[in-house]
Design a protein around this motif. Sequence first.
Motif, PDB file in Angstrom:
ATOM      1  N   ALA A 100      42.649  71.148  72.773  1.00 43.26           N
ATOM      2  CA  ALA A 100      42.266  70.500  74.048  1.00 43.26           C
ATOM      3  C   ALA A 100      42.961  69.143  74.161  1.00 43.26           C
ATOM      4  O   ALA A 100      43.478  68.791  75.228  1.00 43.26           O
ATOM      5  CB  ALA A 100      40.749  70.339  74.113  1.00 43.26           C
ATOM      6  N   LEU A 127      45.390  67.926  77.151  1.00 42.77           N
ATOM      7  CA  LEU A 127      45.021  66.760  77.970  1.00 42.77           C
ATOM      8  C   LEU A 127      46.097  65.677  77.920  1.00 42.77           C
ATOM      9  O   LEU A 127      46.326  64.964  78.901  1.00 42.77           O
ATOM     10  CB  LEU A 127      43.657  66.213  77.523  1.00 42.77           C
ATOM     11  N   LEU A 155      46.725  70.341  85.258  1.00 42.27           N
ATOM     12  CA  LEU A 155      45.919  70.921  84.179  1.00 42.27           C
ATOM     13  C   LEU A 155      46.084  72.442  84.118  1.00 42.27           C
ATOM     14  O   LEU A 155      46.255  73.014  83.034  1.00 42.27           O
ATOM     15  CB  LEU A 155      44.439  70.536  84.369  1.00 42.27           C
ATOM     16  N   ILE A 202      47.560  74.242  80.762  1.00 43.02           N
ATOM     17  CA  ILE A 202      46.788  75.243  79.999  1.00 43.02           C
ATOM     18  C   ILE A 202      47.577  76.553  79.910  1.00 43.02           C
ATOM     19  O   ILE A 202      47.720  77.133  78.839  1.00 43.02           O
ATOM     20  CB  ILE A 202      45.392  75.476  80.634  1.00 43.02           C
ATOM     21  N   CYS A 241      38.720  71.026  78.504  1.00 48.42           N
ATOM     22  CA  CYS A 241      39.775  70.370  79.300  1.00 48.42           C
ATOM     23  C   CYS A 241      39.295  70.059  80.715  1.00 48.42           C
ATOM     24  O   CYS A 241      39.465  68.939  81.211  1.00 48.42           O
ATOM     25  CB  CYS A 241      41.017  71.259  79.373  1.00 48.42           C
TER      26      CYS A 241
END
Length: 438
Positions: free
Chosen positions: A7, A11, A21, A25, A50
């Motif tokens: 995570a 981030l 984001l 991911i 996240c």
Amino acid sequence: MNIRLHALNILLQVVQKNHSLDGAIDRYLQQHSAGSTFADKQVGMLKELCYGVMRWWPSLQALEHSLLDKPLAVKHQDLSILIWLGLYQLEYMRTADHAAVSETVSCAKLIKKQWAKGLLNAVLRRFQREREAILATLKSDLVASTGHPQGLLEAVRQAWPDNWRNMVEQNNLRAPMSLRVNAQLISREEYLVQLDVANISARAHPHVSSAVSLEQACPVELLPGFDRGLVSVQDAAAQLAAGLLKPEAGQRVVDACAAPGGKTCHLLECQTDIDLIAIDAKAWRLTRLAENLQRLNLSCQVQVADASDLENWWDGQPVDRILLDAPCSGSGVIRRHPDIKWSRRNVDIDPLLVTQRTLLSNLWKALAPGGVLLYATCSILPDENQKQIERFLAETDNAEESPLDVDWGCPMSHGRTILPGESDMDGFYYARLRKVRA
Ligand SMILES: C[S@@+](CC[C@H](N)C(=O)[O-])C[C@H]1O[C@@H](n2cnc3c(N)ncnc32)[C@H](O)[C@@H]1O
């Protein structure tokens, strides 16, 4: 496997490299699928961490500052994010406290900052001990209590003095999952039956005839006929565009900012017999549009271009309908993309305003007399919405507004704004313009 470390890595892509984001991911999971594949449960936790940290970072940062004697240096932003991850688990998740603390602290060694283990441990343990008192001191701090950065909060308050509290609350909720039923292949009623058979609870959307709201989000592979193109995932507010533009058979249509193609595909589902050009400035985003067209068995011309540069894509033949789904702040879709709280923390939208204005005035030149242009944003900020239209109408003597006779949204001086959460919809803005003469 320490999910907190993964995570943190994701981030950092958002916070330091300004990646979205969703994209960060997706890429991270792709890169790691070859070696150690994440189990579904781990992917779920990774996403929860996240999205949760991005949704609440202004509050988590306020907590961090009140727990530290002096703020961490910028070069230790990774440690700040680890503190946010730890605090998020303690305050918002059901992770056992001891696991939240020990697993987060152990990341210090994994990022080669062993020296910070004591610091992380002390901060998280102090929060556990003094939680009530610390939260009480932050209660009157609007940034901490609303989870919105100062600049964004001010912009929302100024724009919506009577609704801003509700709006920031909506921004902090998880967005519901909405589907668009492909009218070429199945009716909404028939698809609702298929969902029921598959044990997926859903209901027809009250304002949008193509939309279905799911009670709970679910992976697309579980949706009946997804592969065959029976449905697509799309917010109901975004599904309003096709009906407002309403292209007729035989017309020339331009979708000027088309990728990833949600509205392009919907236009074609509503009217296959149109000559549609889908344009976007970003080639990589158009790849997703091509995939969507393929899954839905639809076709149109696709062009990588700056849509405001007519010489680059326009053959000089007047266009009957133009959809301008303009690049914008995304201030209406924060619940769906909470990283907007980071990317727009200073709400510097001036460059976007220039792009919107240029797109609008240049695309207008390609519109046929009697033609219609639909201007849309997923923003709730007046500068990107009614003020753009106001300025355009003042500068353009052959343009008039074509009022939206609908039962959703708030009427603005021009066009209508949907506030996030209205009938489960994302925040959106629509204004329709007609060219009255050449
Ligand atoms: C709000 S998104 C469009 C979403 C899309 N209409 C849909 O429904 O899936 C805005 C898009 O505008 C594109 N864009 C930004 N500036 C542009 C320009 N000058 N010309 C063409 N596309 C542009 C961006 O790459 C982005 O894909």
